[in-house]
Design a protein around this motif. Structure first.
Motif, mmCIF file in Angstrom:
data_model
loop_
_atom_site.group_PDB
_atom_site.id
_atom_site.type_symbol
_atom_site.label_atom_id
_atom_site.label_comp_id
_atom_site.label_asym_id
_atom_site.label_seq_id
_atom_site.Cartn_x
_atom_site.Cartn_y
_atom_site.Cartn_z
ATOM 1 N N UNK A 185 20.706 35.238 70.209
ATOM 2 C CA UNK A 185 19.867 35.234 71.452
ATOM 3 C C UNK A 185 19.872 33.500 72.166
ATOM 4 N N UNK A 186 19.888 32.674 70.964
ATOM 5 C CA UNK A 186 19.710 31.318 71.380
ATOM 6 C C UNK A 186 21.353 30.959 72.100
ATOM 7 N N UNK A 187 22.074 31.347 71.365
ATOM 8 C CA UNK A 187 23.349 31.280 72.108
ATOM 9 C C UNK A 187 23.573 31.870 73.387
ATOM 10 N N UNK A 188 23.139 33.260 73.532
ATOM 11 C CA UNK A 188 23.262 33.881 74.854
ATOM 12 C C UNK A 188 22.199 33.122 75.923
ATOM 13 N N UNK A 189 21.386 32.667 75.547
ATOM 14 C CA UNK A 189 20.425 31.856 76.522
ATOM 15 C C UNK A 189 21.160 30.609 76.833
ATOM 16 N N UNK A 190 21.814 29.988 75.968
ATOM 17 C CA UNK A 190 22.525 28.730 76.347
ATOM 18 C C UNK A 190 23.958 28.906 77.455
ATOM 19 N N UNK B 197 22.107 45.978 64.138
ATOM 20 C CA UNK B 197 22.151 44.727 65.328
ATOM 21 C C UNK B 197 22.011 45.694 66.848
ATOM 22 N N UNK B 198 22.727 46.609 67.064
ATOM 23 C CA UNK B 198 22.488 47.173 68.633
ATOM 24 C C UNK B 198 21.171 47.573 68.691
ATOM 25 N N UNK B 199 20.429 48.300 67.635
ATOM 26 C CA UNK B 199 19.011 48.505 68.134
ATOM 27 C C UNK B 199 17.948 47.155 68.238
ATOM 28 N N UNK B 200 18.279 46.331 67.473
ATOM 29 C CA UNK B 200 17.285 45.052 67.427
ATOM 30 C C UNK B 200 17.799 44.466 68.968
ATOM 31 N N UNK B 201 18.986 44.435 69.342
ATOM 32 C CA UNK B 201 19.300 43.839 70.632
ATOM 33 C C UNK B 201 18.620 44.431 71.788
ATOM 34 N N UNK B 202 18.768 45.827 71.580
ATOM 35 C CA UNK B 202 18.171 46.794 72.799
ATOM 36 C C UNK B 202 16.687 46.569 72.703
ATOM 37 N N UNK C 287 26.208 47.042 77.679
ATOM 38 C CA UNK C 287 27.361 46.052 77.872
ATOM 39 C C UNK C 287 27.170 45.044 76.950
ATOM 40 N N UNK C 288 26.044 44.490 77.041
ATOM 41 C CA UNK C 288 25.733 43.193 76.218
ATOM 42 C C UNK C 288 26.095 43.317 74.713
ATOM 43 N N UNK C 289 25.450 44.588 74.215
ATOM 44 C CA UNK C 289 25.688 44.893 72.890
ATOM 45 C C UNK C 289 27.116 45.376 72.429
#
Length: 205
Positions: free
Chosen positions: A134-139, A174-179, A186-188
């Protein structure tokens, strides 16, 4: 040549100083052989992996190498301090190059203050892996530059992994935690596999 034997990605160092570059735990840049290697890598289409490079080597390599770049297994210094992790400045530089950064699952890279042989992995869960993503995603402002790096190559056992990672199959949590955090399908897909596939297809097409 390396290419003919199947080599497609090369990293320049690990811990300490290699023939080509200063690595984790050291200060210094590329060697003359390292600079020559980067030229040869670019000429034949080999991808550069900047994981484990010292900070000086990292910046020098990015400056000298115009080809595709990845960080196969690296996390974020903003979350877990240390020279093995990338600063936000380094992450932004990789995003600018459209690199893919693979998040590592080694517990000491996920938990500040981890002491090898003393800290219990009960303090680290797969949520910490997603925190790094998430940190990389935000940057980046999108999901294009982050993926799974794992680092689960046998250098350590379950004692140094998130406590809820029992087998490699548990990467499917990981997909469940991301969702749960609002990431789209698409992000997942990007994070789970598409980013790596896109980069390698573009590099070698």
């Amino acid at each position: 040549s390396w290419w003919e034997t199947g080599v497609r990605v090369v990293s320049l160092s690990h811990y300490g100083v290699s023939t080509y570059a200063h690595g984790t735990g050291t200060k210094g840049g590329l060697t003359s052989l390292g600079r020559e290697l980067l030229e040869n890598m670019y000429s034949i289409g080999v991808v550069l992996d900047v994981s484990h490079l010292s900070e000086e080597s990292f910046w020098e390599a990015l400056d000298l190498f115009p080809g595709p770049v990845i960080a196969s297994h690296n996390n974020c210094r903003a979350l877990v301090p240390g020279d093995r992790q990338f600063s936000d400045e380094q992450i932004r530089a990789l995003i600018k190059r459209d690199a893919v950064i693979g998040v590592a699952l080694d517990a000491w890279m996920l938990y500040p203050g981890w002491i090898k042989g003393k800290t219990s992995n009960t303090v680290v869960s797969m949520e910490a892996v997603v925190d790094q993503m998430e940190h990389i995603h935000r940057l980046a402002g999108n999901s294009r530059n982050v993926a799974i790096g794992s680092d689960l190559d046998g250098g350590f056992g379950k004692e140094q992994c998130p406590h809820d990672l029992d087998t490699i199959a548990d990467l499917q949590t990981i997909p469940r935690l991301l969702k749960k955090r609002g990431y789209t399908n698409g992000d997942v897909e990007n994070i789970m596999w598409k980013n790596w596939l896109r980069l390698f297809q573009q590099a070698w097409s």
